[in-house]
Write a protein that holds these residues in place. Structure first.
Motif, PDB file in Angstrom:
ATOM      1  N   THR A 254       0.417  -1.563  -0.280  1.00  0.00           N
ATOM      2  CA  THR A 254      -0.228  -0.361   0.308  1.00  0.00           C
ATOM      3  C   THR A 254       0.910   1.205  -0.254  1.00  0.00           C
ATOM      4  OG1 THR A 254      -1.711  -1.092   1.244  1.00  0.00           O
ATOM      5  CG2 THR A 254      -2.079   1.359   1.269  1.00  0.00           C
ATOM      6  N   ILE A 255       1.795   1.349   0.739  1.00  0.00           N
ATOM      7  CA  ILE A 255       3.247   2.180   0.828  1.00  0.00           C
ATOM      8  C   ILE A 255       3.810   2.602  -0.626  1.00  0.00           C
ATOM      9  CG2 ILE A 255       4.633   3.450   2.406  1.00  0.00           C
ATOM     10  CD1 ILE A 255       1.784   2.861   3.678  1.00  0.00           C
ATOM     11  N   GLN A 257       2.593   1.508  -3.585  1.00  0.00           N
ATOM     12  CA  GLN A 257       1.851   2.166  -4.711  1.00  0.00           C
ATOM     13  C   GLN A 257       2.023   3.411  -4.533  1.00  0.00           C
ATOM     14  OE1 GLN A 257      -1.011   3.087  -5.592  1.00  0.00           O
ATOM     15  NE2 GLN A 257      -2.522   3.087  -3.322  1.00  0.00           N
ATOM     16  N   LEU A 258       1.809   4.335  -3.087  1.00  0.00           N
ATOM     17  CA  LEU A 258       1.659   5.726  -2.910  1.00  0.00           C
ATOM     18  C   LEU A 258       3.384   6.078  -3.464  1.00  0.00           C
ATOM     19  CD1 LEU A 258       0.362   5.982   0.476  1.00  0.00           C
ATOM     20  CD2 LEU A 258      -0.467   6.273  -1.474  1.00  0.00           C
ATOM     21  N   HIS A 259       4.374   6.075  -2.984  1.00  0.00           N
ATOM     22  CA  HIS A 259       5.408   5.994  -3.228  1.00  0.00           C
ATOM     23  C   HIS A 259       5.738   6.438  -4.773  1.00  0.00           C
ATOM     24  CE1 HIS A 259       7.971   7.060   0.245  1.00  0.00           C
ATOM     25  NE2 HIS A 259       7.221   6.746   1.485  1.00  0.00           N
ATOM     26  N   GLY A 260       5.629   5.473  -5.629  1.00  0.00           N
ATOM     27  CA  GLY A 260       4.684   4.936  -6.978  1.00  0.00           C
ATOM     28  C   GLY A 260       3.928   6.305  -7.644  1.00  0.00           C
ATOM     29  N   GLN A 261       3.059   6.810  -7.054  1.00  0.00           N
ATOM     30  CA  GLN A 261       3.008   7.528  -7.694  1.00  0.00           C
ATOM     31  C   GLN A 261       3.327   8.839  -7.354  1.00  0.00           C
ATOM     32  OE1 GLN A 261      -1.591   8.718  -6.941  1.00  0.00           O
ATOM     33  NE2 GLN A 261      -1.951   6.083  -6.263  1.00  0.00           N
ATOM     34  N   GLY A 262       3.685   8.726  -5.955  1.00  0.00           N
ATOM     35  CA  GLY A 262       4.690  10.186  -5.762  1.00  0.00           C
ATOM     36  C   GLY A 262       5.685  10.850  -6.895  1.00  0.00           C
ATOM     37  N   SER A 269      -4.049   5.569 -10.892  1.00  0.00           N
ATOM     38  CA  SER A 269      -3.818   5.324  -9.123  1.00  0.00           C
ATOM     39  C   SER A 269      -4.658   3.977  -8.851  1.00  0.00           C
ATOM     40  CB  SER A 269      -4.159   6.418  -9.166  1.00  0.00           C
ATOM     41  OG  SER A 269      -5.691   7.449  -8.790  1.00  0.00           O
ATOM     42  N   LEU A 271      -5.468   1.386 -10.504  1.00  0.00           N
ATOM     43  CA  LEU A 271      -5.191   0.205 -10.792  1.00  0.00           C
ATOM     44  C   LEU A 271      -3.121   0.689  -9.959  1.00  0.00           C
ATOM     45  CD1 LEU A 271      -4.308   0.347 -15.167  1.00  0.00           C
ATOM     46  CD2 LEU A 271      -6.475  -0.134 -13.498  1.00  0.00           C
ATOM     47  N   SER A 273      -3.470   1.444  -7.131  1.00  0.00           N
ATOM     48  CA  SER A 273      -4.731   0.544  -5.671  1.00  0.00           C
ATOM     49  C   SER A 273      -5.014  -0.671  -5.318  1.00  0.00           C
ATOM     50  CB  SER A 273      -5.237   1.707  -5.216  1.00  0.00           C
ATOM     51  OG  SER A 273      -5.393   2.876  -5.216  1.00  0.00           O
ATOM     52  N   MET A 274      -4.881  -0.971  -6.205  1.00  0.00           N
ATOM     53  CA  MET A 274      -6.007  -2.880  -6.799  1.00  0.00           C
ATOM     54  C   MET A 274      -4.559  -3.264  -6.364  1.00  0.00           C
ATOM     55  SD  MET A 274      -7.143  -3.252 -10.763  1.00  0.00           S
ATOM     56  CE  MET A 274      -8.312  -2.416 -10.965  1.00  0.00           C
TER      57      MET A 274
END
Lengths: 310, 357, 366
Positions: A254-255, A257-262, A269, A271, A273-274
């Motif tokens: 979870t964290i 994927q947030l970093h990946g977005q960042g 997003s 996808l 979050s899945m």
């Protein structure tokens, strides 16, 4: 914090707070399920724990007392579940779901006066000397009491289940209540205790949400974490160590994927979050390849009602 | 002391009486709850049980709300009887909505009679495909379907969110997250003009009846029942464990997918980020409330739907927060579930006697 | 609002008018002794401390203002699916003369029910479909974000700002862009990092996103999600942030620089008054700071005087109409000028905004 912790440590700290409520709730449910009881009401018990501990800390300012109150709230909810399913033989699956509806409503009702109330969060307890070690110090020795608690809970439950007589009885009851009954064990009492333990842990998980993770009360703040905890028990094939692994894996993805977005990974997003859910499925498949372990640990009598005169 | 004593045979009388007793207990407990909260008790009960269905529109809405619950719960009860724990009907419902809705949007310009049947087919296939994943993983590597079906529900709802925020959104809708409104040819025919009661309601009853016949009159139904109690014995019926798992999941997936399509092609009329208020989960309660019996499920679905409508009415007429409805609903369910104990047990006052067998 | 201040002196006369209007409109349920019933449909629980909470404060403002001349009703946590139409219809058929539906997803059900109840007035928030008895209303929250962007641009030391976003809808994208444009005006080197959490409120996840952004080097966080969780993290980690929907300074006394406050009170009072007066007409309201619908909370203790002055100046410019948040030149992420100097982005484009401006990192999920 000592010096400047590395990025790795910082990410790990975020993962720890995200995983801790899952560890508590899933460990409690694991013990409940190992006794043969399936309580799908984790979400409801968490919300009860969250609102009551926050109410208590708001009224008294006493954090230890508030954690106890949150625990007690989880126990009361579990007692209700136990009475319906163990004493009155109601369906466990349906009663658990009803418990979630009930807990969601009740917590919202109790929490009406708590909207917009601030609390600074559980204090961090730094272990003297050890907390000054670079990297390991901030990673392991600068947390609030519940994080340490979650780490102690896992080996404690593992020891209890595998090394003590009580654990043996509990597993026997979960595997075959008829055989356990024939051996003279008090099936219903064991299941009550296991259910209440599950409630206590869920209550603590809720208390962690409202007192440490995001110190506040808003309705339905568990946002589905009770369900993730339920899935983690299955994921862990009913083994405590794997619950810890599963919770940290889920929190970690979870964290990440947030970093990946960042850092600007070009994937929608939704996808991203899945990922935690899909990873959990994939890892479960890998775990399930070891059929022997699944069979050894899955409580055979899960979800089945028991009455001594049957 | 009060204790329970098992009856030699399940009580038929109590089978009918238990819900009545539960209702009476709910009224009593509700009386206390409402009195405690300072709500006029009589008005509260009227808001929950009478006002929502006091006119034809209300009755039709009961059907709209109950239909997805009944059809999914009827399908789920077959699987639950066989010991297949599909708790991801919600995800299968969403996939049905997505696939059926995709057909409606693809044939947006086409006003033809084949559109709706094609949408239904797509909905069924979508739900089945989503349910096939847990089935495949369970039968090949024995991955527990509780986890896989639940996790896939989250994936499904994120997928729907992705689609309506992007590829499927209304090209003339200022980039808001919703699809075009479906054409008349792509919306369900109504059963009762002037209401929203659509053809999905009679179909839901039909599915429940079909599930009942399947369960009680066919060898497959027998195998499902046996599998739940004694998985090894089920083999002697000629159905392997794997076949029963596949059947349970695919059947529920198909029905849930159809229910999802009915939602988007019926009362909603387009694809939205949220197409179900958790029907797939609520249907699990409905299945057990109906004692895993497809006919019982019809009544349970109606009661459950009524409690939701009642919650809305109580907010409108009494300014009662939704939280109270949650508590009241929980109590109603507790009593209904607990009262069923009377079917198999009798309550005995006095010391417990242990039989030597 | 001017309408509001006029109101007290003419209340009696207006009520008399309302009473006669009620006779002409059977079914609306207005008469001298039966109060106007005003209904609200909420997408979340009143206890979300965010979007729905603020609408409910607006509802209470109506009660406060009109006393026993009105009765208000709300239905909370109404899913934006099949249930919405039933709830709206129930409100319409139970004597409500004015109904506010407060989420975009209620647009089609509102329009549908409105056709069946021509005498009931409907007000739909954030949508674009209107009718004879359906108005739409929304706030230009992005004006507030222009102020936030200015402050952030002046105060950031790392030149990276974190933005926690909910769903990729035009409303949110518009906010990100307004923030970024203003920020780049005062600090051309600063950029905005966006994380989408795919929820309007999940305090835990919002806190996770805030921590992630801080770990990636941002020193100011702003958000388009409901809970104060991100601000709490900012307070704990010693970075700065902005409140959303409400003044959240009690959760972050040091970290909150200011907050955009949703203030529905003036609009709700104005529209209720219009129904009572019989002057209600279908309108399209999209107002910002100068109407009072978007309010800014007091500055936090960490805001230096020069930043306060600059922010005040922006605010005045917006109020007086001399400053438009989307005035050219505006460049998109590829560096192409999409709005030329001297031009202003029109409301149609703003309403459906689906691209990032220069200065936002990453690509917009579509």
């Amino acid at each position: 914090m000592s010096d400047d912790p590395s990025t790795f440590v910082l990410i790990a700290l975020t993962v720890i707070t995200a995983a801790t409520p899952l560890v508590f709730a899933a460990m409690g449910e694991l013990v409940t399920e190992r006794s043969g009881v399936l309580n799908l009401g984790v979400e409801g018990m968490m919300l009860a724990g969250a609102v009551s501990s926050f109410l208590c800390v708001h009224l008294t300012g006493n954090a230890p007392l508030s954690l106890l109150v949150g625990t007690a709230a989880g126990i009361v909810m579990a007692l209700l579940f136990g009475f319906l399913t163990l004493s009155l033989q109601a369906s466990q699956v349906a009663t658990g779901l009803a418990l979630t509806i009930f807990g969601t409503g009740l917590s919202a009702l109790v929490g009406q006066s708590l909207i917009g109330v601030a609390y600074e969060g559980l204090p961090k307890l730094s272990v003297p000397v050890l907390s000054d070690i670079p990297t390991l110090g901030p990673l392991l020795f600068q947390h609030d009491v519940l994080v340490y608690g979650s780490w102690l809970l896992v080996p404690a439950v593992a020891y209890f289940l595998n090394r003590t007589r009580g654990g043996l009885v509990l597993r026997a009851v979960g595997d075959s209540h008829d055989a356990a009954h024939a051996l003279g064990y008090r099936v219903i009492r064991v299941r009550y205790l296991a259910t209440l333990f599950g409630g206590a842990c869920s209550g603590l998980a809720g208390a962690y949400l409202s007192m440490a993770y995001a110190p506040m009360w808003v309705e339905n703040m568990s946002a589905g974490r009770g369900w993730i905890a339920l899935a983690l028990v299955v994921f862990a094939v009913w083994q405590p160590g794997w619950v810890l692994f599963g919770a940290y894996l889920f929190g970690g993805i979870t964290i990440l994927q947030l970093h990946g977005q960042g850092i600007g990974i070009n994937v929608p997003s939704q996808l991203m979050s899945m990922l935690p859910y899909i990873t959990t499925i994939v890892v479960l498949v890998l775990i399930s390849l070891d059929q022997g372990r699944v069979r050894r640990n899955a409580p055979a009598a899960i979800g089945q009602a028991f009455h001594p005169t049957t | 002391m009060i204790h329970l004593q098992r009856r030699a045979n399940p009580s038929k009388l109590m089978g009918y009486l238990a819900p009545v007793i539960a209702l009476a207990m709910t009224l009593l407990a509700g009386f206390l709850l409402f009195a405690l909260l300072g709500v006029p008790v009589g008005e509260a009960f009227r808001a929950y049980f009478i006002d929502p269905i006091s006119d034809s529109y209300g009755l039709a809405e009961l059907g709209v709300k109950a239909a997805p619950l009944i059809m999914i719960a009827a399908a789920l009860s077959l699987g639950f009887r066989a010991g297949v724990w599909n708790i991801g009907a919600e995800g299968q419902l969403i996939l049905g909505g997505i696939c059926g809705g995709a057909v409606a949007l693809y044939f947006y310009e086409v006003e033809s009679a084949f559109v709706l049947p094609l949408m239904c087919l797509a909905g069924v296939i979508g739900g089945m495909a989503w349910a096939a994943i847990p089935a495949l993983l369970r039968t090949t590597v024995n991955a527990n379907e509780i986890l896989t079906s639940l996790m896939l529900t989250y994936v499904a709802s994120l997928l729907l969110s992705f689609l309506v925020h992007g590829p499927m959104r209304d090209p003339d809708g200022f980039n808001f997250p919703e699809s075009r409104l479906f054409h008349d040819a792509a919306t369900l025919p109504l059963v009762l003009p002037g209401t929203r009661l659509h053809i999905g309601a009679p179909i839901a009853i039909f599915i429940a009846l079909a599930a009942w016949i399947l369960l009680s009159r066919t060898l497959l139904g027998f195998a499902l029942r046996v599998n739940g109690n004694a998985p090894r014995a089920a083999r002697h019926t000629g159905f392997s464990q794997a076949k029963l798992v596949w059947f349970s999941l695919l059947f529920t997936g198909a029905v849930a997918g159809l229910a999802g399509l009915f939602e988007v092609a019926g009362p909603i009329g387009q694809l939205n980020p949220v197409i179900s208020p958790g029907y797939g989960f609520t249907a699990i309660i409905v299945a057990f409330l109906g004692r895993l019996h497809p006919i019982g499920v019809i009544f349970a679905g109606l009661i459950m739907a009524l409690s939701y409508l009642g919650g809305e009415t109580a907010q409108i007429t009494l300014n009662m927060p939704l939280a109270v409805t949650g508590v009241f609903q929980g109590m109603l369910l507790f009593f209904l579930l607990a009262a069923d104990v009377l079917i198999h047990y009798r309550v005995v006052f006095g010391r417990e006697r242990h039989y030597v067998r | 609002m001017p309408e509001v201040s006029l109101f007290t002196s003419t209340r009696r006369a207006l009520l008399a008018m309302a009473a006669s209007a009620a006779l002409a409109l059977p079914g609306v349920g207005m008469s001298a002794d039966s109060p106007l019933k005003v209904g609200f449909v909420y997408v979340g629980p009143v206890g979300d401390h965010g979007w729905t909470y603020r609408h409910d404060i607006g509802r209470l403002a109506i009660e406060e203002k009109f006393g026993d001349k009105v009765e208000t009703t709300f239905v909370e946590s109404v899913p934006e699916g099949a249930d919405a139409e039933r709830v709206i219809r129930k409100l319409a058929s139970s004597g409500h003369g004015l109904i506010f539906t407060t989420s975009f997803g209620y647009m089609n059900p509102t329009v549908k029910v409105a056709k069946q109840f021509p005498d009931v007035k409907f007000e739909h928030a954030t949508g674009y479909k209107r009718g004879d008895n359906v108005s739409t209303y929304s706030s230009r929250f992005y004006e507030g974000r222009t102020i936030l962007g200015t402050m952030a641009g002046m105060m950031t030391k790392s030149n990276t700002i974190g933005y926690i976003a909910s769903f990729p809808i035009p409303e949110v994208v518009r906010g990100i862009n307004a923030f970024t444009i203003a920020m780049r005006k005062v600090n051309p080197d600063a950029t905005v990092k966006v994380i989408w959490v795919n929820t309007w409120y999940d305090p835990g996840k919002e806190a996770d996103a805030a921590k992630t952004l801080i770990d990636q080097g941002v020193d100011i966080i702003t958000q388009h999600t409901d809970s104060p969780a991100a601000l709490q993290v900012a307070e704990e980690r010693g970075v700065l942030g902005f409140g959303q929907a409400s003044d959240m300074s009690s959760f972050a006394p040091n970290a909150q620089l200011t907050a955009i406050v949703d203030d529905w009170d003036p609009y709700y009072i104005e529209r209720t008054q219009a129904v009572i007066d019989g002057t209600w007409e279908s309108t399209d309201t999209w107002k910002g700071i100068n109407s009072g619908m978007v309010a800014m909370s007091d500055y936090g203790p960490k805001v230096p005087d020069d930043v306060k002055a600059a922010a005040d100046l922006i605010r005045e410019g917006i109020v007086e109409g001399t400053l438009h948040p989307f005035a050219g030149p505006i460049k998109n992420q590829a560096g192409e000028v999409v709005v030329a100097e001297g031009e202003v982005l029109d409301d149609g484009v703003l309403l459906g905004m689906d691209y990032y401006v220069e200065g936002v990192q990453g690509t917009l999920p579509k």
